[in-house]
Design a protein around this motif. Structure first.
Motif, PDB file in Angstrom:
ATOM      1  N   VAL A 152     -54.926  43.934  70.785  1.00 51.25           N
ATOM      2  CA  VAL A 152     -53.467  44.818  70.574  1.00 51.25           C
ATOM      3  C   VAL A 152     -53.805  45.917  71.417  1.00 51.25           C
ATOM      4  O   VAL A 152     -54.837  46.802  71.251  1.00 51.25           O
ATOM      5  N   LEU A 153     -53.131  46.331  72.558  1.00 48.58           N
ATOM      6  CA  LEU A 153     -53.264  47.461  73.289  1.00 48.58           C
ATOM      7  C   LEU A 153     -52.076  48.237  73.116  1.00 48.58           C
ATOM      8  O   LEU A 153     -51.140  47.903  72.847  1.00 48.58           O
ATOM      9  N   GLY A 154     -52.315  49.551  73.398  1.00 48.90           N
ATOM     10  CA  GLY A 154     -51.160  50.541  73.206  1.00 48.90           C
ATOM     11  C   GLY A 154     -51.847  52.093  73.227  1.00 48.90           C
ATOM     12  O   GLY A 154     -52.831  52.220  73.272  1.00 48.90           O
ATOM     13  N   PRO A 155     -50.790  52.903  73.686  1.00 51.80           N
ATOM     14  CA  PRO A 155     -51.203  54.391  73.717  1.00 51.80           C
ATOM     15  C   PRO A 155     -51.610  55.081  72.404  1.00 51.80           C
ATOM     16  O   PRO A 155     -51.264  54.401  71.380  1.00 51.80           O
ATOM     17  N   PRO A 156     -52.193  56.168  72.651  1.00 53.42           N
ATOM     18  CA  PRO A 156     -52.428  56.878  71.300  1.00 53.42           C
ATOM     19  C   PRO A 156     -51.077  56.989  70.505  1.00 53.42           C
ATOM     20  O   PRO A 156     -50.086  57.230  71.066  1.00 53.42           O
ATOM     21  N   GLY A 157     -51.221  56.835  69.049  1.00 59.11           N
ATOM     22  CA  GLY A 157     -50.160  57.177  68.224  1.00 59.11           C
ATOM     23  C   GLY A 157     -49.289  56.013  68.019  1.00 59.11           C
ATOM     24  O   GLY A 157     -48.251  55.864  67.518  1.00 59.11           O
ATOM     25  N   SER A 158     -49.630  54.850  68.817  1.00 61.01           N
ATOM     26  CA  SER A 158     -48.633  53.553  68.816  1.00 61.01           C
ATOM     27  C   SER A 158     -48.910  52.754  67.365  1.00 61.01           C
ATOM     28  O   SER A 158     -48.404  51.775  67.104  1.00 61.01           O
ATOM     29  N   GLY A 159     -49.881  53.098  66.548  1.00 61.55           N
ATOM     30  CA  GLY A 159     -50.327  52.641  65.231  1.00 61.55           C
ATOM     31  C   GLY A 159     -51.436  51.254  65.690  1.00 61.55           C
ATOM     32  O   GLY A 159     -51.328  50.361  64.582  1.00 61.55           O
ATOM     33  N   LYS A 160     -52.154  51.129  66.513  1.00 57.22           N
ATOM     34  CA  LYS A 160     -53.024  50.148  66.883  1.00 57.22           C
ATOM     35  C   LYS A 160     -54.022  49.977  65.398  1.00 57.22           C
ATOM     36  O   LYS A 160     -54.262  48.863  64.967  1.00 57.22           O
ATOM     37  N   THR A 161     -54.405  51.280  64.899  1.00 53.46           N
ATOM     38  CA  THR A 161     -55.458  51.095  63.961  1.00 53.46           C
ATOM     39  C   THR A 161     -54.690  50.560  62.764  1.00 53.46           C
ATOM     40  O   THR A 161     -55.417  49.813  61.743  1.00 53.46           O
ATOM     41  N   ASN A 162     -53.451  51.374  62.236  1.00 55.56           N
ATOM     42  CA  ASN A 162     -52.907  50.861  61.180  1.00 55.56           C
ATOM     43  C   ASN A 162     -52.536  49.439  61.225  1.00 55.56           C
ATOM     44  O   ASN A 162     -52.524  48.489  60.232  1.00 55.56           O
ATOM     45  N   ILE A 163     -52.127  48.913  62.317  1.00 57.97           N
ATOM     46  CA  ILE A 163     -51.773  47.369  62.469  1.00 57.97           C
ATOM     47  C   ILE A 163     -52.921  46.418  62.254  1.00 57.97           C
ATOM     48  O   ILE A 163     -52.963  45.701  61.556  1.00 57.97           O
ATOM     49  N   LEU A 164     -54.135  47.016  62.827  1.00 66.85           N
ATOM     50  CA  LEU A 164     -55.520  46.322  62.655  1.00 66.85           C
ATOM     51  C   LEU A 164     -55.818  46.084  60.976  1.00 66.85           C
ATOM     52  O   LEU A 164     -56.098  44.956  60.551  1.00 66.85           O
ATOM     53  N   ILE A 165     -55.598  47.131  60.339  1.00 63.45           N
ATOM     54  CA  ILE A 165     -56.004  47.396  58.886  1.00 63.45           C
ATOM     55  C   ILE A 165     -54.999  46.344  57.996  1.00 63.45           C
ATOM     56  O   ILE A 165     -55.745  45.688  57.470  1.00 63.45           O
ATOM     57  N   LEU A 166     -53.851  46.510  58.614  1.00 66.51           N
ATOM     58  CA  LEU A 166     -52.720  45.796  57.789  1.00 66.51           C
ATOM     59  C   LEU A 166     -52.731  44.143  58.155  1.00 66.51           C
ATOM     60  O   LEU A 166     -52.863  43.295  57.424  1.00 66.51           O
TER      61      LEU A 166
END
Length: 378
Positions: free
Chosen positions: A30-44
Motif C-alpha cells: 500500500v503506497l500513499g502520501p502522509p495522512g492517507s491512512g497507510k498505518t491504520n489500514i495495515l493494522i486493520l
C-alpha cells in the motif's frame, strides 16, 4: 476529539475498504502520501486476516512507531493484533535468534553495523536451521526505510508480505526496500486521498520536497476539513537556542487550552537539541507530568494519556502524528535534508511551528501574501 485511530467502518473510504477486504492470502503493498491512512489500514488488515492466518507479526522501523501503534484503541483484544506482535525489525530479529537458542550479534558499533550484523546472523540461522515459513503474514510499515536484504530475510520466513510505505519519506540512503517488496507481492495499491493534514501544511510540504514529475501534489488529494479547523505554518525567529526552547514552551502551554486529547510533538534533527529542550521543560516544571522524551540512550517509553507532549528526534517521529508539531533548530534542515524536513512537517495535522536562530533555508521559508514597498528592497 482524538481522530488518530479509525474505530468504525464509516471512517474509511471505499478504496480503503477494498484493501482491507482483499483475500487474506494476497501479498499487498500500500503506497500513499502522509495522512492517507497507510498505518491504520495495515493494522486493520492485520486484524482482518488473523481470523484465518493467525501467525503474524507487525514490523516497524522505529521504536517510537512501535510504541505509538501499541497505544491504539483495539490493541490487546483477544481477536485482534496483540502488543507483543508489534516490534521493530531489530528487536524482532534478535528475539527470533534468542528463541532459537542462538546469541544475537552485538549492538556495538553503531546502527548501520548492527543492522548488517543482524541480517547476516538471520541468514545464517535460516540456512543452517531451515525453519521454513514461521509466519502466515509479516506486516511491514514504513517499508521505504528497510533495506532489500532485510525485506528478503522477512520474506524467507513468511507465506505472505503486506506492507505500506511512501518513497517521499525515505530518510535513509537506501532506496531499494520498496522495489524489493514490489517484486514479492501480487498487488500494489496507490492511495489517492489523505485526510489528516491541513491544506496549508500540504502546500508547504510540497515546497520542501516537490513531487516527482507526473506525480500529484499533496494538495490535490487533500480531503482535510480546512474550514472547521484551519491549518497554519508559522516561523518563529529567536535570538538564541535558549529563546527557542522558552518560546516553544510558551506556545505549547497556549495550545493546551484547546488541544485536550491529541499529541503535541516537539522535534529536532539532533539528539542534543532534543535533550537541551527537555532540560528546559523539566526545569520549568509545569509540563513534566504530561510529557515524554523518546531517547535510544535512556530507553523508549510507552505512550499514554500522561504523555501527550512528545519530545524526540525527527527520525524517531517517523510514522507517528500529532495535532501540532514544533521543529527546533529548523535552520539546520538544509537542502541535503529536504526529506527529513518533509517528514517532520507532515507529522502535523493542523499546526507547524519552525523555530530558528539563524536564517531558514529557502525551502523552509513561507511565502508572504503581500509584496514589499519599493523602499523596503533597497
Amino acid at each position: 476529539m482524538n481522530e488518530t485511530w479509525w474505530v468504525q467502518p464509516g471512517q474509511l473510504d471505499e478504496e480503503q475498504k477494498k484493501i482491507l477486504r482483499s483475500p487474506p492470502s494476497d501479498g499487498l503493498l500500500v503506497l500513499g502520501p502522509p495522512g492517507s491512512g497507510k498505518t491504520n489500514i495495515l493494522i486493520l488488515r492485520a486484524n482482518y486476516v488473523r481470523f484465518s492466518l493467525p501467525r503474524l507479526v507487525f514490523i516497524t522501523f522505529t521504536r517510537t512507531l512501535a510504541e505509538f501503534l501499541k497505544s491504539g484503541p483495539s490493541i490487546g483484544r483477544t481477536d485482534q493484533i496483540k502488543s507483543n506482535e508489534i516490534s521493530t525489525f531489530m528487536a524482532w530479529g534478535r528475539k527470533l535468534l534468542f528463541d532459537a537458542g542462538l546469541t544475537p550479534p552485538s549492538m556495538k558499533g553503531g546502527f548501520k553495523k548492527s543492522r548488517a550484523a543482524l541480517v547476516t546472523a538471520l541468514n545464517e540461522y535460516i540456512a543452517s536451521n531451515k525453519p521454513g515459513k514461521l509466519y502466515d503474514v509479516i506486516f511491514i510499515d514504513e517499508a521505504q526505510d528497510f533495506q532489500k536484504d532485510e525485506i528478503l530475510v522477512m520474506a524467507k520466513l513468511a507465506q505472505h508480505i503486506n506492507a505500506a510505505g511512501d518513497s517521499r519519506q525515505t530518510i535513509y540512503k537506501n532506496k531499494d526496500g520498496l522495489k524489493a517488496i514490489e517484486d514479492i507481492v501480487t498487488t500494489t495499491v496507490q492511495l489517492e486521498y489523505h485526510y489528516r493534514i491541513g491544506e496549508k501544511i500540504c502546500v508547504f510540504a510540497d515546497r520542501i520536497l516537490p513531487p516527482s514529475e507526473g506525480d500529484p501534489p499533496m494538495i490535490k488529494g487533500c480531503k482535510y476539513d480546512e474550514k472547521s479547523r484551519p491549518s497554519s505554518v508559522e516561523p518563529e525567529s529567536c535570538s538564541s537556542a535558549q529563546k527557542q526552547y522558552e518560546t516553544c514552551l510558551t506556545n505549547i502551554k497556549s495550545q493546551l487550552r484547546y488541544i485536550a486529547d491529541e499529541p503535541i510533538m516537539v522535534m529536532a534533527q539532533k539528539g542534543d537539541v532534543r535533550d537541551a529542550f527537555w532540560d528546559v521543560l523539566v526545569e520549568d516544571g509545569e509540563l513534566v507530568g504530561r510529557s515524554i522524551r523518546q531517547s535510544h540512550d535512556e530507553g523508549y517509553e510507552a505512550f499514554g494519556p500522561d504523555s501527550l507532549i512528545r519530545v524526540m528526534t525527527i527520525a524517531s517521529a517517523k510514522g507517528s502524528e500529532a495535532r501540532a508539531v514544533h521543529i527546533l533548530d529548523a535552520n539546520d534542515l538544509d537542502a541535503s535534508l529536504r526529506t527529513l524536513a518533509f517528514t517532520a512537517v507532515t507529522r502535523a495535522k493542523t499546526e507547524v511551528k519552525l523555530y530558528h536562530s539563524k536564517p531558514l533555508p529557502s525551502h523552509l521559508e513561507t511565502p508572504r501574501e503581500t509584496l514589499p514597498d519599493l523602499n523596503d528592497i533597497f
